[in-house]
Scaffold this active site. Structure first.
Site, PDB file in Angstrom:
ATOM      1  N   CYS A   8     -44.529  42.956 -70.009  1.00  0.00           N
ATOM      2  CA  CYS A   8     -44.336  42.574 -71.412  1.00  0.00           C
ATOM      3  C   CYS A   8     -45.653  42.290 -72.122  1.00  0.00           C
ATOM      4  CB  CYS A   8     -43.423  41.356 -71.509  1.00  0.00           C
ATOM      5  SG  CYS A   8     -41.786  41.671 -70.868  1.00  0.00           S
ATOM      6  N   CYS A  63     -31.756  34.874 -75.958  1.00  0.00           N
ATOM      7  CA  CYS A  63     -32.456  36.013 -75.338  1.00  0.00           C
ATOM      8  C   CYS A  63     -33.005  36.995 -76.363  1.00  0.00           C
ATOM      9  CB  CYS A  63     -31.486  36.788 -74.450  1.00  0.00           C
ATOM     10  SG  CYS A  63     -30.734  35.804 -73.162  1.00  0.00           S
ATOM     11  N   SER A  64     -34.140  37.599 -76.019  1.00  0.00           N
ATOM     12  CA  SER A  64     -34.612  38.758 -76.784  1.00  0.00           C
ATOM     13  C   SER A  64     -33.736  39.950 -76.367  1.00  0.00           C
ATOM     14  CB  SER A  64     -36.080  39.031 -76.473  1.00  0.00           C
ATOM     15  OG  SER A  64     -36.266  39.202 -75.081  1.00  0.00           O
ATOM     16  N   ILE A  80     -32.546  44.118 -75.733  1.00  0.00           N
ATOM     17  CA  ILE A  80     -32.982  45.439 -75.271  1.00  0.00           C
ATOM     18  C   ILE A  80     -33.139  46.277 -76.545  1.00  0.00           C
ATOM     19  CG2 ILE A  80     -32.274  47.462 -73.894  1.00  0.00           C
ATOM     20  CD1 ILE A  80     -32.438  44.885 -72.175  1.00  0.00           C
ATOM     21  N   LYS A 101     -37.138  37.372 -80.256  1.00  0.00           N
ATOM     22  CA  LYS A 101     -35.717  37.022 -80.316  1.00  0.00           C
ATOM     23  C   LYS A 101     -34.966  37.857 -81.357  1.00  0.00           C
ATOM     24  CE  LYS A 101     -31.808  35.440 -80.131  1.00  0.00           C
ATOM     25  NZ  LYS A 101     -31.458  36.797 -80.526  1.00  0.00           N
ATOM     26  N   HIS A 160     -37.719  43.224 -78.958  1.00  0.00           N
ATOM     27  CA  HIS A 160     -38.743  43.209 -77.913  1.00  0.00           C
ATOM     28  C   HIS A 160     -38.768  44.533 -77.152  1.00  0.00           C
ATOM     29  CE1 HIS A 160     -41.377  41.937 -74.807  1.00  0.00           C
ATOM     30  NE2 HIS A 160     -40.523  41.330 -74.016  1.00  0.00           N
TER      31      HIS A 160
HETATM   32  C1  LIG Z   1     -29.073  39.163 -73.215  1.00  0.00           C
HETATM   33  C2  LIG Z   1     -28.644  40.503 -72.660  1.00  0.00           C
HETATM   34  C3  LIG Z   1     -28.277  40.336 -71.165  1.00  0.00           C
HETATM   35  C4  LIG Z   1     -27.436  40.981 -73.446  1.00  0.00           C
HETATM   36  O1  LIG Z   1     -27.052  42.217 -72.960  1.00  0.00           O
HETATM   37  P1  LIG Z   1     -25.513  42.705 -73.015  1.00  0.00           P
HETATM   38  O2  LIG Z   1     -24.639  41.568 -72.592  1.00  0.00           O
HETATM   39  O3  LIG Z   1     -25.460  43.975 -72.234  1.00  0.00           O
HETATM   40  O4  LIG Z   1     -25.271  42.909 -74.547  1.00  0.00           O
HETATM   41  P2  LIG Z   1     -24.980  44.278 -75.305  1.00  0.00           P
HETATM   42  O5  LIG Z   1     -26.257  45.043 -75.433  1.00  0.00           O
HETATM   43  O6  LIG Z   1     -23.816  44.959 -74.685  1.00  0.00           O
HETATM   44  O7  LIG Z   1     -24.582  43.754 -76.741  1.00  0.00           O
HETATM   45  C5  LIG Z   1     -23.370  43.041 -76.972  1.00  0.00           C
HETATM   46  C6  LIG Z   1     -23.443  42.442 -78.367  1.00  0.00           C
HETATM   47  O8  LIG Z   1     -24.413  41.386 -78.388  1.00  0.00           O
HETATM   48  C7  LIG Z   1     -25.450  41.686 -79.315  1.00  0.00           C
HETATM   49  N1  LIG Z   1     -26.710  41.310 -78.649  1.00  0.00           N
HETATM   50  C8  LIG Z   1     -27.224  41.839 -77.532  1.00  0.00           C
HETATM   51  N2  LIG Z   1     -28.355  41.193 -77.194  1.00  0.00           N
HETATM   52  C9  LIG Z   1     -28.545  40.257 -78.145  1.00  0.00           C
HETATM   53  C10 LIG Z   1     -29.537  39.285 -78.349  1.00  0.00           C
HETATM   54  N3  LIG Z   1     -30.550  39.178 -77.499  1.00  0.00           N
HETATM   55  N4  LIG Z   1     -29.439  38.487 -79.428  1.00  0.00           N
HETATM   56  C11 LIG Z   1     -28.419  38.609 -80.297  1.00  0.00           C
HETATM   57  N5  LIG Z   1     -27.414  39.507 -80.148  1.00  0.00           N
HETATM   58  C12 LIG Z   1     -27.493  40.319 -79.077  1.00  0.00           C
HETATM   59  C13 LIG Z   1     -25.367  43.173 -79.537  1.00  0.00           C
HETATM   60  O9  LIG Z   1     -25.869  43.523 -80.817  1.00  0.00           O
HETATM   61  C14 LIG Z   1     -23.895  43.417 -79.429  1.00  0.00           C
HETATM   62  O10 LIG Z   1     -23.275  43.023 -80.643  1.00  0.00           O
HETATM   63  P3  LIG Z   1     -22.002  43.827 -81.219  1.00  0.00           P
HETATM   64  O11 LIG Z   1     -20.940  43.683 -80.176  1.00  0.00           O
HETATM   65  O12 LIG Z   1     -21.699  43.105 -82.509  1.00  0.00           O
HETATM   66  O13 LIG Z   1     -22.464  45.235 -81.387  1.00  0.00           O
HETATM   67  C15 LIG Z   1     -29.776  41.554 -72.775  1.00  0.00           C
HETATM   68  O14 LIG Z   1     -30.090  41.727 -74.132  1.00  0.00           O
HETATM   69  C16 LIG Z   1     -31.021  41.130 -72.007  1.00  0.00           C
HETATM   70  O15 LIG Z   1     -31.109  41.324 -70.793  1.00  0.00           O
HETATM   71  N6  LIG Z   1     -32.026  40.595 -72.699  1.00  0.00           N
HETATM   72  C17 LIG Z   1     -33.272  40.181 -72.084  1.00  0.00           C
HETATM   73  C18 LIG Z   1     -34.215  41.345 -72.008  1.00  0.00           C
HETATM   74  C19 LIG Z   1     -35.403  41.011 -71.163  1.00  0.00           C
HETATM   75  O16 LIG Z   1     -35.295  40.464 -70.082  1.00  0.00           O
HETATM   76  N7  LIG Z   1     -36.584  41.363 -71.640  1.00  0.00           N
HETATM   77  C20 LIG Z   1     -37.804  41.030 -70.975  1.00  0.00           C
HETATM   78  C21 LIG Z   1     -38.125  39.621 -71.293  1.00  0.00           C
HETATM   79  S1  LIG Z   1     -39.412  38.932 -70.320  1.00  0.00           S
END
Ligand SMILES: CC(C)(COP(=O)(O)OP(=O)(O)OC[C@H]1O[C@@H](n2cnc3c(N)ncnc32)[C@H](O)[C@@H]1OP(=O)(O)O)[C@@H](O)C(=O)NCCC(=O)NCCS
Length: 391
Positions: free
Chosen positions: A89, A212-213, A215, A334, A338
């Site tokens: 990152c 969470c940030s 994807i 956020k 990201h």
């Molecule tokens: C948090 C996380 C697990 C969510 O993934 P998910 O459960 O598969 O979520 P989806 O992508 O299927 O999205 C589901 C819904 O949540 C929303 N959403 C997803 N991530 C979001 C977030 N971070 N903040 C706000 N809304 C989010 C989507 O827009 C979607 O909304 P919708 O149903 O209205 O279309 C994933 O975003 C994640 O792993 N984030 C961290 C990434 C990371 O580790 N980066 C490196 C950092 S060091």
């Protein structure tokens, strides 16, 4: 050997989000073209070196050697070469540091720094594995630890030691979503309420979805030149006062204190000393809020407030626009998004707009000094940059 300063003369950012309409190279080009429109009297063909920050294009879009690939697409043949930087990152922050070193050493006088990641094309299981192998595959990732789980441990410990509350984490998310609403390039241009935050699904206790940030896909670009020539290319160049980096290892076992990130404290202290400023002089900062707890710890370790006061700092509005130091005016990781490799360079795009007074509705009044903080791995690798208006 030129040991002066480098300066930002052009910045560009693609729209962040799920970008089914653009490939990796098209995203990069979107940011690059905008940066050349932003600068004056400089063309892609004038750049001497191209540095591309991209974390894992091999797994995410099945493409390696992306720096020459992007050069070919742009029609650029840099005489001092093109190469990619991978530092998870913190790839973008490290790429900027390399560009600054190239300029200050006299190796090149015009360097294009591009960050890009396309994360939404691969199947989600592949994306999750890709993110988790940033940790030590043999000793940690194989047991299922992911980034949210790792940062959840830091949140639990901060809550235990300093009384940080769920509401404090939520207020970081509420602030950053409110800022993102004002940023046309952000992924989530919508406000959230504290209740919405509290009701969002659990991810890794105490972290919820809205901690969470996301994807996401996106690209960023900065044109750096030596500061002596900068006014040829822009009326309001932004000077790189210092960029420092500290790394302690990779696995979470190297982090001996979950709530004070010692390599960050060290990188920040060197950055302030080289820039000749104190934390209190920072007007605006883009920090690595991959998870809300990270922003709270970063307030403390960057010296914006005392240890353990991060929760209260956000609660009192000190990190909001108009507060002591406006943090993540872009919406941060956020809410702006990201796309891993693009993040560190996107932070400098925002700081540049702020220092030039061009950040529109999210402008911090009278911003003179800006700071960026880009983190890699489980808080093991930190890059801190300090930027100022050219006087
Ligand atoms: C948090 C996380 C697990 C969510 O993934 P998910 O459960 O598969 O979520 P989806 O992508 O299927 O999205 C589901 C819904 O949540 C929303 N959403 C997803 N991530 C979001 C977030 N971070 N903040 C706000 N809304 C989010 C989507 O827009 C979607 O909304 P919708 O149903 O209205 O279309 C994933 O975003 C994640 O792993 N984030 C961290 C990434 C990371 O580790 N980066 C490196 C950092 S060091």
């Amino acid at each position: 050997m030129w040991l002066g300063k480098s300066a930002v003369v052009g910045v560009g950012l693609s729209k962040f989000g799920k970008r089914e309409d653009a490939s990796l190279r098209e995203l990069a080009a979107e940011a690059v073209y905008e940066s050349f429109q932003d600068a004056r009297d400089i063309e892609p063909g004038d750049v001497e070196a191209v540095i591309v920050a991209s974390s894992q294009p091999e797994r995410l879009v099945v493409q390696s050697h992306v720096a020459p690939l992007i050069c070919e697409y742009l029609g650029v043949k840099p005489s001092k070469g093109a190469f990619r930087v991978e530092s998870a990152c913190s790839s973008g922050g490290v790429a900027l540091r390399m560009a600054d070193i190239m300029i200050r050493s006299g190796e090149a006088s015009k360097v294009l720094v591009v960050g890009v990641e396309k994360m939404t094309e691969a199947p989600r299981s592949e994306v999750m594995t890709t993110l988790s192998i940033v940790g030590d595959k043999d000793w940690e990732s194989i047991h299922g630890i992911t980034a949210p789980a790792g940062f959840a441990l830091a949140a639990q410990r901060h809550m235990l030691e300093y009384g940080t509350k769920e509401e404090h984490l939520g207020l970081v998310a509420v602030k950053n979503h409110a800022n993102a609403e004002l940023n046309p390039k952000a992924m989530f241009r919508r406000r959230i309420t504290l209740n919405e935050y509290k009701d969002s699904p659990p991810i890794a206790k105490p972290l919820k979805l809205l901690d969470c940030s996301p994807i996401c896909d996106g690209a960023s670009c900065v044109i750096l030149t030596d500061a002596e020539d900068a006014r040829k290319y822009n009326d309001t160049p932004v000077v790189v006062k210092s960029i420092t980096q500290t790394t302690i290892g990779n696995s979470s076992t190297t982090v001996d204190d979950l709530t004070t990130w010692k390599p960050l404290v060290e990188a920040a202290s060197r950055a302030y000393s080289l820039a000749g400023i104190s934390p209190k002089q920072v007007d605006v900062a883009e920090v690595h809020d991959c998870f809300t707890i990270a922003e709270i710890i970063e307030y403390e370790d960057l010296g914006f407030c005392g240890k353990g006061y991060g929760g209260r700092f956000v609660e009192e509005g000190q990190s909001a626009i108009g507060g002591e130091v406006a943090v993540n005016t872009s919406g941060g990781l956020k809410a702006k998004g990201h796309p891993i490799g693009a993040t560190g360079i996107a932070q400098v795009v925002e700081i540049t707009l702020q220092l030039r007074g061009e950040a529109g509705k999210r402008q911090v009044s009278g911003a003179d000094i800006g700071l960026t903080h880009n983190l890699g791995g489980f808080a093991v690798n930190h890059v801190v940059g300090i930027y100022g208006r050219m006087t």
